[in-house]
Design an enzyme around this catalytic site. Structure first.
Site, PDB file in Angstrom:
ATOM      1  CD  GLN A   1       4.639 130.543  49.924  1.00 50.34           C
ATOM      2  OE1 GLN A   1       4.740 130.300  48.732  1.00 50.34           O
ATOM      3  NE2 GLN A   1       5.358 131.462  50.503  1.00 50.34           N
TER       4      GLN A   1
ATOM      5  CG  ASN B   1       6.228 109.715  48.718  1.00 51.20           C
ATOM      6  OD1 ASN B   1       6.209 110.339  47.666  1.00 51.20           O
ATOM      7  ND2 ASN B   1       5.121 109.316  49.345  1.00 51.20           N
TER       8      ASN B   1
ATOM      9  NE  ARG C   1       4.610 125.263  46.803  1.00 46.83           N
ATOM     10  CZ  ARG C   1       3.681 126.126  47.176  1.00 46.83           C
ATOM     11  NH1 ARG C   1       3.801 127.409  46.876  1.00 46.83           N
ATOM     12  NH2 ARG C   1       2.602 125.717  47.826  1.00 46.83           N
TER      13      ARG C   1
ATOM     14  CB  SER D   1       2.241 104.061  42.731  1.00 44.91           C
ATOM     15  OG  SER D   1       2.284 102.937  41.896  1.00 44.91           O
TER      16      SER D   1
ATOM     17  CG  HIS E   1       3.487 120.912  49.092  1.00 42.37           C
ATOM     18  ND1 HIS E   1       3.428 120.527  47.778  1.00 42.37           N
ATOM     19  CD2 HIS E   1       3.718 122.254  49.087  1.00 42.37           C
ATOM     20  CE1 HIS E   1       3.636 121.580  46.995  1.00 42.37           C
ATOM     21  NE2 HIS E   1       3.827 122.640  47.772  1.00 42.37           N
ATOM     22  NE  ARG E   2      -3.632 118.572  49.960  1.00 37.68           N
ATOM     23  CZ  ARG E   2      -4.547 118.672  49.006  1.00 37.68           C
ATOM     24  NH1 ARG E   2      -5.821 118.588  49.314  1.00 37.68           N
ATOM     25  NH2 ARG E   2      -4.206 118.841  47.753  1.00 37.68           N
TER      26      ARG E   2
ATOM     27  CD  GLN F   1      12.246 127.134  67.121  1.00 41.55           C
ATOM     28  OE1 GLN F   1      12.151 128.054  66.317  1.00 41.55           O
ATOM     29  NE2 GLN F   1      13.305 126.929  67.840  1.00 41.55           N
TER      30      GLN F   1
HETATM   31  C1  LIG Z   1       2.511 129.544  42.284  1.00 40.00           C
HETATM   32  C2  LIG Z   1       1.560 129.029  43.319  1.00 40.00           C
HETATM   33  C3  LIG Z   1       0.501 129.844  43.745  1.00 40.00           C
HETATM   34  C4  LIG Z   1      -0.410 129.371  44.702  1.00 40.00           C
HETATM   35  N1  LIG Z   1      -1.416 130.185  45.115  1.00 40.00           N
HETATM   36  C5  LIG Z   1      -2.310 129.757  46.022  1.00 40.00           C
HETATM   37  C6  LIG Z   1      -3.391 130.578  46.458  1.00 40.00           C
HETATM   38  O1  LIG Z   1      -3.529 131.698  46.015  1.00 40.00           O
HETATM   39  N2  LIG Z   1      -4.251 130.084  47.392  1.00 40.00           N
HETATM   40  C7  LIG Z   1      -4.135 128.816  47.886  1.00 40.00           C
HETATM   41  O2  LIG Z   1      -4.959 128.403  48.700  1.00 40.00           O
HETATM   42  N3  LIG Z   1      -3.112 128.018  47.505  1.00 40.00           N
HETATM   43  C8  LIG Z   1      -2.209 128.445  46.599  1.00 40.00           C
HETATM   44  N4  LIG Z   1      -1.169 127.629  46.225  1.00 40.00           N
HETATM   45  C9  LIG Z   1      -1.037 126.305  46.857  1.00 40.00           C
HETATM   46  C10 LIG Z   1      -1.561 125.194  45.933  1.00 40.00           C
HETATM   47  O3  LIG Z   1      -2.916 125.402  45.598  1.00 40.00           O
HETATM   48  C11 LIG Z   1      -1.432 123.825  46.630  1.00 40.00           C
HETATM   49  O4  LIG Z   1      -2.231 123.793  47.793  1.00 40.00           O
HETATM   50  C12 LIG Z   1      -0.003 123.500  47.029  1.00 40.00           C
HETATM   51  O5  LIG Z   1       0.891 123.814  45.996  1.00 40.00           O
HETATM   52  C13 LIG Z   1       0.099 121.996  47.353  1.00 40.00           C
HETATM   53  O6  LIG Z   1       0.074 121.284  46.141  1.00 40.00           O
HETATM   54  P1  LIG Z   1      -0.569 119.834  46.012  1.00 40.00           P
HETATM   55  O7  LIG Z   1      -2.006 119.829  46.432  1.00 40.00           O
HETATM   56  O8  LIG Z   1      -0.298 119.383  44.597  1.00 40.00           O
HETATM   57  O9  LIG Z   1       0.353 118.988  47.000  1.00 40.00           O
HETATM   58  P2  LIG Z   1      -0.047 117.808  48.062  1.00 40.00           P
HETATM   59  O10 LIG Z   1      -1.015 118.352  49.021  1.00 40.00           O
HETATM   60  O11 LIG Z   1       1.265 117.309  48.544  1.00 40.00           O
HETATM   61  O12 LIG Z   1      -0.756 116.778  47.151  1.00 40.00           O
HETATM   62  C14 LIG Z   1      -0.025 116.014  46.189  1.00 40.00           C
HETATM   63  C15 LIG Z   1      -0.989 115.487  45.150  1.00 40.00           C
HETATM   64  O13 LIG Z   1      -1.847 114.526  45.776  1.00 40.00           O
HETATM   65  C16 LIG Z   1      -3.145 114.641  45.236  1.00 40.00           C
HETATM   66  N5  LIG Z   1      -4.080 115.002  46.332  1.00 40.00           N
HETATM   67  C17 LIG Z   1      -3.741 115.372  47.599  1.00 40.00           C
HETATM   68  N6  LIG Z   1      -4.837 115.588  48.331  1.00 40.00           N
HETATM   69  C18 LIG Z   1      -5.890 115.362  47.524  1.00 40.00           C
HETATM   70  C19 LIG Z   1      -7.290 115.445  47.700  1.00 40.00           C
HETATM   71  N7  LIG Z   1      -7.849 115.816  48.841  1.00 40.00           N
HETATM   72  N8  LIG Z   1      -8.075 115.126  46.656  1.00 40.00           N
HETATM   73  C20 LIG Z   1      -7.554 114.761  45.471  1.00 40.00           C
HETATM   74  N9  LIG Z   1      -6.236 114.683  45.218  1.00 40.00           N
HETATM   75  C21 LIG Z   1      -5.401 114.976  46.244  1.00 40.00           C
HETATM   76  C22 LIG Z   1      -3.101 115.710  44.145  1.00 40.00           C
HETATM   77  O14 LIG Z   1      -2.839 115.081  42.906  1.00 40.00           O
HETATM   78  C23 LIG Z   1      -1.921 116.543  44.554  1.00 40.00           C
HETATM   79  O15 LIG Z   1      -1.298 117.229  43.465  1.00 40.00           O
HETATM   80  C24 LIG Z   1      -0.252 128.067  45.271  1.00 40.00           C
HETATM   81  C25 LIG Z   1       0.814 127.266  44.836  1.00 40.00           C
HETATM   82  C26 LIG Z   1       1.707 127.738  43.877  1.00 40.00           C
HETATM   83  C27 LIG Z   1       2.856 126.835  43.445  1.00 40.00           C
END
Ligand SMILES: Cc1cc2nc3c(=O)[nH]c(=O)nc-3n(C[C@H](O)[C@H](O)[C@H](O)COP(=O)(O)OP(=O)(O)OC[C@H]3O[C@@H](n4cnc5c(N)ncnc54)[C@H](O)[C@@H]3O)c2cc1C
Length: 263
Positions: free
Chosen positions: A77, A182, A193, A56, A81-82, A89
């Protein structure tokens, strides 16, 4: 062509993270918190945090990237990443007179596929302009009937027409964006990625972003990149089976950026 630059970041990122760590683990006072946090001491704190999995404090430092020449497909894609901020744009307001598009390398390497791809892009551009022109004419007529001047109606009609015509634009269409993450979120981004299983375009972007931030804060991004570069592959039976190669690749990138020769 994909272009990314690191346009801003929190000053002294490793020192800021170290200050947060120091505050957590000692009875430091805020007046003297930054004292003695030399680059070496800061790196030690950052490495200590990483070894403990205490992530953190790395949320206190931000990195802002300007990105262009990437496809709308990549946009879909990266915006998954939330834990990030995006400014993109808008196709609603930017007239795409001759839209640029990304050609996948596999398509570029196949003469027949490339010809078909170009033809698809040309025809979509033509349909986009045709639809925009048709809608624009209709909007101008209606707006003038409502009492608007021709000049005013033409301006408004163009925006209204583009807003709907853009529905036919392809995923290959390029876009530009500003992205801020961050350090903790970037680590998660690189983990997913930079991985060989990620799609080629976002993987190229992630690798370039990794290079940019590693050059600024090497200790902070030491254990970053695809998961297999600093730990076991988490992909199970979907593994690409090239963990050793990826680890060597990232060691080489870091050595290059550190001005060393990893050979
Ligand atoms: C190879 C690959 C294939 C993929 N294929 C698909 C697909 O077929 N369909 C699809 O929909 N997506 C797909 N994705 C997207 C993937 O599921 C994630 O949505 C995306 O990579 C964002 O990752 P993240 O949630 O870890 O990141 P962020 O949204 O940046 O979140 C970062 C971290 O914060 C925590 N977090 C954030 N929000 C929450 C929450 N609401 N509750 C609990 N913890 C939270 C989690 O620990 C998360 O890892 C793919 C991604 C990759 C790399």
């Amino acid at each position: 062509m994909l272009k990314v630059s690191l346009i801003a970041h929190t000053p002294d990122p490793e020192r800021v993270v170290a200050a947060a760590a120091k505050l957590c683990y000692s009875n430091a006072e805020i007046d003297t918190l930054m004292a003695g946090l030399t680059p070496e001491k800061s790196r030690d704190f950052v490495r200590m945090l990483a070894s403990m999995g205490h992530e953190s404090p790395t949320e206190h430092v931000n990195f802002t990237f300007a990105i262009e020449g990437v496809s709308r497909s990549l946009l879909a894609q990266i915006t998954r990443h939330r834990i990030a901020s995006f400014s993109v744009q808008s196709q609603r307001y930017v007239r795409l007179d001759a839209f640029d598009y990304v050609t996948p390398p596999e398509v570029a390497g196949d003469e027949e596929a490339l010809a078909a791809f170009r033809q698809a892009m040309d025809s979509q551009a033509a349909e986009y302009h045709r639809i925009a022109a048709l809608l624009k004419d209709g909007h101008i007529r209606r707006l003038m009937q409502q009492g608007m001047s021709e000049a005013e109606a033409t301006k408004k009609a163009e925006k209204m027409a583009i807003e709907d015509a853009r529905f036919v634009l392809p995923n290959a269409c390029t876009t530009k964006m500003i992205v801020t993450m961050n350090a903790r979120s970037l680590k998660n981004f690189f983990r997913h990625r930079c991985c060989n299983r990620a799609q080629w375009e976002i993987r190229d972007l992630a690798e370039q972003m990794f290079r940019l931030v590693y050059a600024v804060a090497p200790a902070l991004f030491e254990a970053c990149g695809p998961a297999c570069a600093y730990g076991p592959c988490p992909e199970g039976k979907m593994t690409c089976g090239r963990a050793a190669e990826m680890r060597a690749k990232y060691e080489q990138i870091k050595a290059e950026l550190n001005g060393e020769n990893a050979q």
